[in-house]
Design an enzyme around this catalytic site. Sequence first.
Site, short mmCIF file in Angstrom:
data_model
loop_
_atom_site.label_atom_id
_atom_site.label_comp_id
_atom_site.label_asym_id
_atom_site.label_seq_id
_atom_site.Cartn_x
_atom_site.Cartn_y
_atom_site.Cartn_z
N GLU A 114 0.91 -1.20 -0.07
CA GLU A 114 -0.02 0.03 -0.02
C GLU A 114 0.92 1.12 0.03
O GLU A 114 1.98 1.31 0.68
CB GLU A 114 -0.84 -0.11 1.29
CG GLU A 114 -1.82 1.32 1.57
CD GLU A 114 -2.49 1.02 3.03
OE1 GLU A 114 -3.15 1.85 3.07
OE2 GLU A 114 -1.80 0.22 3.68
N LEU A 158 1.22 4.95 1.15
CA LEU A 158 1.23 5.79 2.11
C LEU A 158 1.65 7.16 2.10
O LEU A 158 2.99 7.21 2.01
CB LEU A 158 1.46 5.41 3.77
CG LEU A 158 0.55 3.94 4.21
CD1 LEU A 158 1.32 3.56 5.23
CD2 LEU A 158 -0.69 4.14 4.04
N ASP A 188 14.39 -2.84 13.17
CA ASP A 188 15.26 -2.16 12.50
C ASP A 188 14.61 -0.48 12.75
O ASP A 188 14.79 0.21 11.78
CB ASP A 188 15.79 -2.29 11.17
CG ASP A 188 16.70 -1.50 10.54
OD1 ASP A 188 17.50 -0.91 11.37
OD2 ASP A 188 16.80 -1.16 9.32
#
Length: 310
Positions: free
Chosen positions: A89, A91, A213
Amino acid sequence: MEEMLKQELGTSVLKRTRMGGGGCISEGVAYETDEGLVFVKMNRESEARKMFDGEFASLVALYKADEVRVPKPIKVLTNPEGGAILVMEYLDMRNLSSYSAVLGQQLARLHQQNAEIGQRILKEQQSIHRDSDLNYVDKFGFDVETCCGYIPQNNAWTDSWVQFYAQKIEEQIQRLESEYRDKGARELWSQILPSMPKLFDGLDIQPALLHGDLWAGNVGQLSDRPVIFDPCSFYGHAEFDLGIANMFGGFNSAFFNNYFNVLPKQPGYETRLQLYLLFHKLNHWNHFGSSYRGSSMGILKHLVKELQKR
């Protein structure tokens, strides 16, 4: 590549936009499709499929946890032109600013979610009403290898956090010995390893789903909430995520204060933070060369001294 991507996504429209992104390892491009914008990460290296499979699995786990917003993963594909592609997706993010405090709170809730599931299961064992969808993870690791940068992590399930984490450091040091013929880290690590369990005395460490991370370059915000991305997840000690969060700055006091309001600091946190920073320092040494040797050796020497006091 784009024709294959169009077919795999089942879209009649596949148009590059001016939006995109990327980092030092992979390139990113945004595309318009029938279903809206998607973000496509591309890497042409031979091990790219393994790297993206790990990131996909990490995004799936974080998306299902539903505590901190992540891009919804869509597909991992082998690139006919070489390497692999990860589709997710799109964003519309900007740098994290006004939602730092919210992110601290949400990250802590993510980290405590698995333990809370365990507590609910324990209570429901004494009840006739049980939630069959509850799934408590009682080991440390992950179902697949994940890559911190481009280096794969062996996430084989392990009963002991100390054992699991020691293996993570061991893999980094073995790589340093192989690539740089450097024995300095090994000499100090061999002094730390036998006494490392002392750093966890009195702690009840339950596996927490981690980002893996979490530096400032892997967080952002939408108009109404924070976002985390580029994960290399596994189930481990919650404090591990705070190691690299302290490495490059970018997280303000509101982030940490709200995190610790949910999950208070445990005794010995500051020393364990150095232990968790060590992984990322060694990992950066392996990625970017000996400019990280000095700081890595400094942490190792500090840990040797701390453990000698105990």
